[in-house]
Enzyme design. Sequence first.
Site, PDB file in Angstrom:
ATOM      1  CG  ASN A  12     -32.350 -67.512 -78.235  1.00  0.00           C
ATOM      2  OD1 ASN A  12     -33.405 -67.463 -78.132  1.00  0.00           O
ATOM      3  ND2 ASN A  12     -31.499 -68.074 -77.372  1.00  0.00           N
ATOM      4  CD1 TRP A  13     -33.996 -66.662 -84.187  1.00  0.00           C
ATOM      5  CD2 TRP A  13     -36.074 -65.506 -85.127  1.00  0.00           C
ATOM      6  NE1 TRP A  13     -34.163 -66.746 -85.818  1.00  0.00           N
ATOM      7  CE2 TRP A  13     -36.141 -66.620 -86.008  1.00  0.00           C
ATOM      8  CE3 TRP A  13     -37.370 -64.517 -84.850  1.00  0.00           C
ATOM      9  CZ2 TRP A  13     -36.159 -65.684 -87.024  1.00  0.00           C
ATOM     10  CZ3 TRP A  13     -37.708 -64.586 -86.075  1.00  0.00           C
ATOM     11  CH2 TRP A  13     -37.382 -65.210 -87.255  1.00  0.00           C
ATOM     12  CE  LYS A  14     -29.773 -65.107 -77.145  1.00  0.00           C
ATOM     13  NZ  LYS A  14     -28.524 -64.903 -75.268  1.00  0.00           N
ATOM     14  CG  HIS A 104     -31.088 -68.442 -72.631  1.00  0.00           C
ATOM     15  ND1 HIS A 104     -30.966 -67.572 -72.705  1.00  0.00           N
ATOM     16  CD2 HIS A 104     -30.729 -68.418 -73.780  1.00  0.00           C
ATOM     17  CE1 HIS A 104     -29.460 -67.331 -73.007  1.00  0.00           C
ATOM     18  NE2 HIS A 104     -29.422 -67.904 -73.650  1.00  0.00           N
ATOM     19  CD  GLU A 106     -29.600 -63.899 -73.221  1.00  0.00           C
ATOM     20  OE1 GLU A 106     -30.636 -64.245 -73.144  1.00  0.00           O
ATOM     21  OE2 GLU A 106     -28.648 -64.027 -73.189  1.00  0.00           O
ATOM     22  CD  GLU A 174     -26.464 -71.538 -75.323  1.00  0.00           C
ATOM     23  OE1 GLU A 174     -26.299 -70.306 -75.797  1.00  0.00           O
ATOM     24  OE2 GLU A 174     -27.278 -70.515 -74.641  1.00  0.00           O
ATOM     25  N   GLY A 180     -23.220 -63.943 -76.295  1.00  0.00           N
ATOM     26  CA  GLY A 180     -23.110 -62.707 -76.609  1.00  0.00           C
ATOM     27  C   GLY A 180     -21.824 -61.344 -76.468  1.00  0.00           C
ATOM     28  CB  SER A 220     -18.994 -65.524 -79.112  1.00  0.00           C
ATOM     29  OG  SER A 220     -20.152 -65.044 -78.020  1.00  0.00           O
ATOM     30  N   GLY A 241     -27.051 -67.840 -80.870  1.00  0.00           N
ATOM     31  CA  GLY A 241     -27.743 -65.989 -80.811  1.00  0.00           C
ATOM     32  C   GLY A 241     -27.551 -65.351 -81.393  1.00  0.00           C
ATOM     33  N   GLY A 242     -27.112 -64.147 -81.023  1.00  0.00           N
ATOM     34  CA  GLY A 242     -26.546 -62.588 -81.816  1.00  0.00           C
ATOM     35  C   GLY A 242     -26.774 -63.214 -83.470  1.00  0.00           C
TER      36      GLY A 242
HETATM   37  P1  PGA Z   1     -24.685 -65.896 -78.430  1.00  0.00           P
HETATM   38  O1  PGA Z   1     -25.880 -66.221 -77.723  1.00  0.00           O
HETATM   39  O2  PGA Z   1     -24.272 -66.876 -79.722  1.00  0.00           O
HETATM   40  O3  PGA Z   1     -25.039 -64.637 -79.192  1.00  0.00           O
HETATM   41  O4  PGA Z   1     -23.870 -65.481 -77.853  1.00  0.00           O
HETATM   42  C1  PGA Z   1     -26.173 -67.588 -77.433  1.00  0.00           C
HETATM   43  C2  PGA Z   1     -27.222 -67.307 -76.835  1.00  0.00           C
HETATM   44  O5  PGA Z   1     -27.333 -67.333 -75.454  1.00  0.00           O
HETATM   45  O6  PGA Z   1     -28.443 -68.743 -76.750  1.00  0.00           O
END
Ligand code: PGA
Length: 262
Positions: A12-14, A104, A106, A174, A180, A220, A241-242
């Site tokens: 997930n590149w966001k 998600h 966010e 999640e 993050g 994470s 994500g990251g």
């Molecule tokens: P993260 O994000 O791996 O940076 O913790 C995961 C996500 O939001 O899907």
Amino acid sequence: MVTQRTPLIAGNWKMNLDHLQAIAFVQKLSWSLTDVAHDFEQVEVAVFPPFTDLRSVQTLISGDKLELRFGAQDLSQHESGAYTGEVSGAFLSSLGSHYAIVGHSERRQYHGETDAEIGAKAAAAVKNNIVPVICVGETAEDLAEHGPSAVPAGQLREILTSLTPEAEIVVAYEPVWAIGSGQAATPEQAEEVCGVLREVIAEGLGDDAAAATRILYGGSVKSDNIASFMRETNIDGALVGGASLQLEEFVRIVQFKKHVGV
Ligand code: PGA
């Protein structure tokens, strides 16, 4: 009978990488996976770029016949019409988008998305032959107040009322406090919740759907913890994500079987 679920590693590149950066990244990702002789039948790999990158990523993947899949980070619950700023599942489908993330944390946090809306988005995806990646998870406050599984189970229960058993779906657990933060859930904690989520799928959509549905852990995930999650029975992959933006790290995550030593 044990159902084989192909593990899925999803990046997930966001809101990162424009379309030119996306082309360069996907090209390098593909080369790196070819270099390590990655078997896509064994572990599926998908990227989730921003909307503006999707056409470029599609052109690259289909032009070079890459085995990577891609998806959108969201979609509209509506088919078309006066919904300024929204992107319809029909458009994503005609672009070859295999997946769409829905719900998600966010989106829940910054856009106030409710489980009812997320259910409608998941149904819109399915209607357009897109597999929704349905995200659920508890905040740190939820965890303190209700324990680990009550909130994500409740979210999923409501979302599944919009779906029928034939629909292919992916569920991503999640925990919001793990996203993050560098503080992943423990594999035991994640397995406990994913096991409960599989029961929720069984209740809502039946045993076959529960056995077939892939449940991912997200929050994470890194190359040094992926193997411990993938050893768990009810965890079928990761939403990353990251670390999905760091090429070598993402390739190491995709190659988790090497760390598991099987
Ligand atoms: P993260 O994000 O791996 O940076 O913790 C995961 C996500 O939001 O899907």
